[in-house]
Each structure stands twice: as C-alpha cells, then as structure tokens.
Motif scaffolding. Structure first.
Motif: not given
Length: 363
Positions: A253, A257, A262
């Motif tokens: 994640s 980012s 995503e």
C-alpha cells in the motif's frame, strides 16, 4: 476453466508479468529471446471486493474467488507464421487458449535488449498481429479448397465455404478475423479451426514504474490501436508487480501510494481478461463459505446451478435470487426477503452479474 494466453515479442515483459500473476510461478524471466519454450500455466484469483462484503454479512468461514488460467507463451518474432523462432510451436500454443493478452513494451531500458532495436509498441503489435493473420490465412486457404469440394454434396460445407470466403479478403489485408461478422452456424463450423485472430484480445501496455500513474505517449498509441480494433487496453507495470510480490500488504500500500496509484495494473488486467472471456459471476453465501461461481454470459438459472453440480441442473426447481446491491442495502437475507427483494426465479431466468443465489432442486 477458460484460458488466456500471454503473447508478445521477446523481452517485452511477458514472463515477468506472468510470474507476478501467479506469484509463485517458476517461469524464467531472462534477458534473451525464447527463454520461455514450453508454455507455463498458472491459475489466478479474480479480484472481487464483493466477496468480502458478502462474507461479512454471512459471517462466512471461507471465501472462494472465481479463477482464470493464464498461459505464458514464448515470444513470437517476424516470420513466425513461416516457422521463424520456433513459430509453429508457439502458434499452436496460442490456438489452445480462449483469449489473448498481448503485452507490448512501453518503457525504455538500455539493459533490456529490444529485438527490433527500438521501442515502438504499435509496430511491435502489428508484427505479432500480422503473423497471426498470416497463420490464419494459410490455414483457411487449405481449408477452403477441401470445403469447396465437399460443398457439391453438403449443405454444411456450403455454409462453411461462405464463412471462409468472408474471412479471406480481410486476412489477405493483414487484418484480424474478429472484424468479420459471422452467423451462429458459421461460427460453430469454424470453431474447430481455432483461428488466432478470431480470439478476443486485450493489450497490456507494460510501462516503467514512473509512468504507471500517468502513462506516456506510447501508452496513448496502444490505447488508440485498441480503439481502432475494438479491443481493450490496460496499463500495467511488470516491474512494479514483480516488486509487489515480495512485499507485505502494508508495504504494498505504501509503495503504490508513493507511485500515485492504488494498484500496479495487475488486478485490472485480471478483471478485464475475465470480462473479455465473456464470463460472469454469481455468488452463493452462508456461514460455511462465500463463493464466486463462474458462468458464461446468457446462462439460465439451471445451467448456472449445473456449474456447482450436474444434479443441481437435472433436478432444478427454482432459484431464490437477490441482487448483490439489494442484499448489501438490507444487510441480511431475511431482511431482503421481508422487503420483497428475494425473487423466486424459474428455468428461463437469465442469471445476472452479481446475483446471490440459493438453488432448490430434487435429488
């Protein structure tokens, strides 16, 4: 299970993408042509957040996603239709799949050799597409001569000849056979040929990690090509996906980012391939498990039940059905029933994408 073949020129990132797709695949990913000789296969889960939502509603112990099989096929080169670069073997591998994921290189890297000496995704795609069209043309020219002889006494052969003659001029121009409209009968008669350019195709524009969020001029060219061919295009970074495999969920994640995205494009590719194959999903859910079942678009309720077990189709009585959104809105099956949102569907019902179903049948 339907299969999608990953094709493209050598060194465009096919095997790297495949390894990321199946996470633990053993396909080689080396910096030289034909590092993949025998096709590698891997079964991947179709990402679907609806499963988690349904599992929470039903307090399910297990979650079972839908799956698609991917086949990593060795790189084709110019002249493959004439046997260049083990072309005949690789073309045969492509005939065995249901759809094509055409990986095109949209990144610059001096350390990775390009077989044509420069990056040009449209040129690369056209090389592959022409070889597939030439292979189909050769096959059809042989087939039509035989069919014409049989057509003197066979109506079925007459229909086949008519279908083949529709395809010949298109393939002679180097265009794909999927551009030609065929009747259902013609389609059925030509299916055994396994025409390469009749298969649905999706272009995977493989970019460097810095271009994943915004794309680049090469990606725009690929998207335009896909638009002209009425095909699909997805932006993916095999480089990013290969790195994500080694990371934890939290690290993934954070990494994505930092890139401004995503996902690395892989999930989008899997979902697009699933749709490209003409597949649809319905769900069963309960305390034991929530499961996604794969069917073909247009299947009836008994046929969908038969995917679970043939006895379900033979003894089908009815299907208690609720739309996914309605079940989520009400929060429970009983609540959906109270609001009249759970329908009793019969043998003629065409199952819709996202239906949540419970089948009633006689043993």
């Amino acid at each position: 299970m339907l299969r999608a073949g990953i094709v493209g020129l050598p060194n465009v990132g096919k095997s790297t993408l495949f390894n990321a797709l199946v996470a633990n695949a053993k396909a080689q990913a080396a910096n030289y042509p034909f590092c993949t000789i025998e096709p590698n296969t891997g079964i991947v889960a179709v990402p679907d957040e609806r499963l988690n939502v349904l599992a929470k509603i039903s307090t399910s112990i297990d979650i079972v996603p839908a799956r698609v099989e991917f086949v990593d096929i060795a790189g084709l080169v110019k002249g493959a239709s004439q046997g260049e670069g083990l072309g005949n073997q690789f073309l045969a591998n492509i005939r065995e799949v249901d759809a094509i994921v055409h990986v095109v290189r949209c990144f610059e890297d001096d350390d990775i050799i390009h077989v044509s000496g420069s990056v040009d995704p449209v040129r690369d795609a056209e090389i592959i597409n022409l070889e597939l069209a030439l292979a189909d043309l050769s096959q059809i020219e042989k087939r039509v001569d035989r069919a014409r002889k049989l057509a003197r006494t066979s109506k079925e052969a007459q229909v086949e000849v008519a279908a083949l003659e529709k395809l010949l001029p298109v393939l002679n121009e180097g265009q794909p056979a999927r551009q030609v409209s065929l009747t259902e009968e013609e389609e059925l008669l030509l299916k055994p040929l396994g025409l390469l350019t009749r298969k649905p195709i999706i272009y995977a524009a493989n970019v460097a990690e810095d271009d994943l969020a915004t794309g680049n001029d090469w990606v725009k060219q690929v998207q335009q090509l896909a638009l002209q061919e009425q095909a699909q295009a997805v932006v993916v970074s095999a480089q990013v996906e290969s790195e994500l495999v080694e990371l934890s969920e939290e690290e993934r994640s954070d990494f994505l980012s930092a890139l401004g995205v995503e996902e690395g494009g892989l999930k989008s590719l899997i979902r697009s391939t699933y749709t490209l194959l003409g597949l649809r999903t319905y769900f069963t859910t309960g305390p034991k498990e929530t499961r996604a079942w794969t069917i073909h678009a247009g299947m009836t309720a008994p046929q969908a039940a038969g995917v679970i077990h043939t006895d379900f189709e033979r003894g089908f009585i009815r299907a208690e059905t609720v739309a996914f959104k309605d079940l989520v809105t009400t929060g429970a099956m009983n609540a959906a029933k109270e609001k009249g949102l759970v329908r009793s569907e019969g043998k003629e019902y065409i199952v819709q994408e996202g239906d949540v179903m419970l089948f009633r049948f006689n043993v």
